[in-house]
Design an enzyme around this catalytic site. Sequence first.
Site, PDB file in Angstrom:
ATOM      1  N   LYS A  75      25.474  45.684  40.990  1.00 43.29           N
ATOM      2  CA  LYS A  75      25.519  46.430  41.805  1.00 43.29           C
ATOM      3  C   LYS A  75      24.489  46.300  43.021  1.00 43.29           C
ATOM      4  CE  LYS A  75      27.045  50.641  39.341  1.00 43.29           C
ATOM      5  NZ  LYS A  75      27.049  51.976  38.877  1.00 43.29           N
ATOM      6  N   ASP A 111      28.601  56.688  43.542  1.00 42.33           N
ATOM      7  CA  ASP A 111      28.036  57.319  42.150  1.00 42.33           C
ATOM      8  C   ASP A 111      27.297  58.589  42.362  1.00 42.33           C
ATOM      9  OD1 ASP A 111      28.823  55.209  40.474  1.00 42.33           O
ATOM     10  OD2 ASP A 111      27.016  54.083  40.685  1.00 42.33           O
TER      11      ASP A 111
END
Length: 287
Positions: A75, A111
């Site tokens: 990420k 997210d």
Amino acid sequence: MPEMLSVNSRTRLCCVFGDPVDHSLSPQMHNAVYKKLGLNARYLAFRVKPEDLRAALEGCRVMNVRGINLTIPHKYDVLPFLDEIDEEARLIGAVNTVLIEKGKTIGYNTDGRGYVRSLNDRYPNFRFKNQKVVIAGAGGAARGICVACANKGAHVTIINRTAEKARKLAASLNRVFKGRFQSANLDDREAFANADLFINTTSVGMKAPRDSIIRINFFEKRSIIVSDIVYTPRETKLLKDAKKRALKTLEGWGMLAHQGVLAHDIWFAEKAPANVMIRALLKNLGR
Ligand code: ATR
């Protein structure tokens, strides 16, 4: 039940890169949506080693893959390899969703917004504006949720085992969000007393299922929502304790489902039905 379209030369591909990746439930979630919508697309999981991330991304770009999700450990490391990074993802400093459009790679982070959506799915009347949110943890997951909460107008207190990390995270976000963040110690009862929403972003409850990050009697407001982003087990010790005190709770799987819904919406013109993704996730998660 609709049939999944068979693969042909026009089938679009989306995928997740991770290392390890065999725990990922994204293939089941996304393929269930493609089936439901009759989309000519497939979603696969690829184990990509950290040193191969750049090559794997470039491979997807030249082959016109539509979208990529990134999970541990990619990420953060993907940022320098992308052509463009959406403002929210830049602020979070991590990307979990890549869109490949006309040969360009564009990074997003769904997210934090996934968390907000999952909360509002369950508690539609909860408005973040001027609410007091306490977030436990100062890692990547916390940062995404911090940004999403601040974007919605909440005041956020960050608490963490290593207090210095909470202080640094709050200071770094205050540069953008001008005083919306503060930090406190794990045992600072005052930080919890007036909280409207508590979010555990640490792995406590998963790695140590019999532990909870805080003592539930620290909360004083009866209206507080206690949430955990851990989804294995679905009901963590924190949530069990909250239920025993008749507090409102939110389990962690909703964030996972909704970050997927938001990723789908970035990749395809047709919006993902959230209930299909949720059903596929819960079926594969078990109890
Ligand atoms: P992620 O990117 O998923 O958020 P991370 O960066 O490893 O993962 O962050 C994990 C968080 O869980 C950290 O805030 C960590 O606290 P420290 O900064 O003190 O390490 C927290 N954490 C993990 N295990 C914990 C434990 N047993 N007790 C309290 N906090 C814990």
